[in-house]
Design an enzyme around this catalytic site. Structure first.
Site: not given
Lengths: 171, 171
Positions: B34, B115
């Site tokens: 995620h 990220h």
């Protein structure tokens, strides 16, 4: 891609299910505790949007449903599975039917037995031992489910939630 | 209850991330790959509805955002984490800001570095070895994210998706 439709119960009920799942469910790490509303099915990317539109329609025209857990049960000897049995009611039944009929009828392998799995692929000995103990335990839990999710499966077998659908215009 | 807000990338990018996570990420089984948009925060049941309404508003007034992965990076020496670095862009940045300001400002521990984590809590030796190899690898992946999710954490540390929000009235 492989999809499925399920409802996630409250944190309280999920935590209770996980207290068994972490020991007895080989798929514990693949998906949180859930109520399957539509068995896994395969869809081409080109069909996904149409299916989602249909599911959105169904969610809007369906009511939240009650979940009552009053006992543990097993699918043995069909499969070595232990589960919390959910009392069926017409809202739950109707939602499950709508998600599996007409253009959403992709074939249903099992009859609808509303449940939350807490153990699967168990040794026969462990299954009968644990089931024997659970049958003696008192369980009583009630809640209302106001949403469900479309999930898809990753290569490693885990499931990711793609979209949640609020029942009956809860939003 | 503990909540978090994250976007799940495509199955393709999640599968790629998981090919590393299963070996190097101690939280591999806790949540699918995620992009964190809001760090975990605690909410009383009484506050949840208000927060969800606010998030729905933000989603409606925000645009889908592009995700480009062009390199691997590390948070070392702050933490022994490896990640796929996402190129920042104004839609992504603005969404992250809106989810963390005003009534949604619950304190943000880290600056926003978009990220996807692929390794964490790694031994220093393994981190430098794997990072050394990944720096030489070519990676180029582009996609558009049109939704994100509010998740809550179960007692065992795993996360369940509570609601998805479509960006910019995608629905």
């Amino acid at each position: 891609m492989r999809y499925g439709v399920a409802a996630f119960p409250s944190k309280k009920l999920q935590d209770l299910a996980n207290s068994y799942r972490k020991r007895y469910d080989t798929k514990y790490a693949k998906v949180p505790p859930h109520i399957t509303l539509k068995e896994p099915f395969d869809l081409d990317e080109s069909e996904v949007q149409k299916v989602i539109e249909k599911i959105r329609e169904i969610a809007k025209s369906s009511a939240p449903f009650d979940v009552s857990v009053l006992k543990f049960s097993s699918f043995y000897p069909v499969t070595n599975t232990l589960y919390m049995k959910l009392q069926e009611n017409s809202e739950m039944r109707r939602l499950q039917e709508k998600l599996n009929e007409g253009e959403l009828d992709f074939g249903q392998e099992h009859p609808f037995v509303p449940h939350i799995t807490i153990g699967q692929e168990m040794d026969y000995d462990e299954l009968s031992d644990v089931y024997g103990r659970l049958k003696m335990e008192k369980i009583e839990h009630h809640e209302t489910i106001d949403r469900f999710s479309l999930l898809y499966q990753l290569e490693d077998g885990t499931w990711t939630a793609y979209e949640t659908f609020l029942l009956g215009g809860t939003q």
